[in-house]
Design a protein around this motif. Structure first.
Motif, PDB file in Angstrom:
ATOM      1  N   ASP A  78       0.870  -1.235   0.151  1.00 37.20           N
ATOM      2  CA  ASP A  78      -0.073   0.030  -0.026  1.00 37.20           C
ATOM      3  C   ASP A  78       0.963   1.292   0.140  1.00 37.20           C
ATOM      4  O   ASP A  78       1.663   1.471   0.817  1.00 37.20           O
ATOM      5  N   ASP A 115       3.723   6.972   4.866  1.00 43.38           N
ATOM      6  CA  ASP A 115       3.753   7.123   6.208  1.00 43.38           C
ATOM      7  C   ASP A 115       4.896   6.456   7.046  1.00 43.38           C
ATOM      8  O   ASP A 115       5.053   7.259   7.946  1.00 43.38           O
ATOM      9  N   THR A 170       0.701   3.305   3.191  1.00 50.95           N
ATOM     10  CA  THR A 170       1.279   2.917   4.376  1.00 50.95           C
ATOM     11  C   THR A 170       2.942   2.874   4.045  1.00 50.95           C
ATOM     12  O   THR A 170       3.518   3.328   5.237  1.00 50.95           O
TER      13      THR A 170
END
Length: 237
Positions: free
Chosen positions: A101, A107, A104
């Protein structure tokens, strides 16, 4: 000024409390100058390392090669290089766990860089609080010595039948030396604190800008990668 009114003689003939105050101020001044020179050398080193890494980062070198070099220079590199290494390390760990992802991954890398950024800023700000304390407290310590010295001088004059300027001047001069020492300790500390605080703010802005730029690079690379890609690190700009 005659021999009896020299600075050394004034210090030697001052009361015990005033001498203690002068010793404290002298020790604080020496310690603050030592901190100033250490901080000056440290900030110059940070700026030089960051500029060198930025040149390498924007020279077209692949992120894989930059990360390999940063991993080798973990102890001797600069803050920006360590921030970059933290982001790449977290990015690689997430990819090794088969996390695909993009949000993800991005981040995780950003959080790792922000944590590394905070550690680097804490290290860069070492001794700043000490300089601030010396700059703010020293004048009051010197003032305390002056007030105590003047009080001691007037108590001694109370036993004299005739008071003249010649009898008052030495005691007052001895007390005022404490104020002079307080200012001597405070002024360089305040000037250095303001200078270093400004330099560290610039370093912080530079490193925060790099975090955003590197995050944008990762975001672009993640946007063009296919979900089935097995590449561990972004390599393009």
């Amino acid at each position: 000024m005659n021999q009896d009114m020299s600075i050394i003689q004034l210090v030697l003939h001052a009361s015990f409390v005033v001498q203690i105050v002068m010793l404290i101020l002298l020790a604080g001044s020496i310690a603050s100058w030592a901190a100033i020179f250490r901080k000056l050398r440290a900030i110059k080193g940070i700026q030089a390392h960051n500029e060198e890494f930025e040149r390498d980062f924007w020279s077209g070198t692949s992120l894989n090669d930059l990360y390999a070099t940063a991993a080798q220079n973990a102890r001797h590199g600069g803050p920006m290089e360590r921030i970059f290494a933290s982001g790449m390390r977290e990015y690689q760990k997430l990819r090794e766990r088969r996390i695909a992802d993009p949000g993800t991954l991005l981040d995780g890398a950003r959080r790792a860089m922000r944590a590394s950024f905070q550690r680097e800023m804490d290290a860069a700000e070492v001794n700043l609080s000490f300089l601030a304390s010396v700059g703010s407290v020293s004048p009051y310590v010197g003032l305390f010595g002056t007030v105590w010295g003047i009080m001691h001088a007037f108590i001694g004059l109370g036993a004299l039948q005739q008071v003249t300027l010649a009898t008052v001047a030495p005691g007052i001069a001895e007390a005022l030396v404490a104020t002079a020492l307080g200012l001597f300790a405070a002024i360089p500390a305040v000037v250095a604190y303001n200078r270093f605080a400004r330099d560290i703010d610039r370093i912080a802005i530079q490193q925060e800008t790099f975090i955003e730029e590197f995050s944008n690079i990762l975001q672009r690379n993640l946007g063009v990668q296919q979900p089935s890609s097995q590449s561990a690190t972004p390599t393009g700009y």
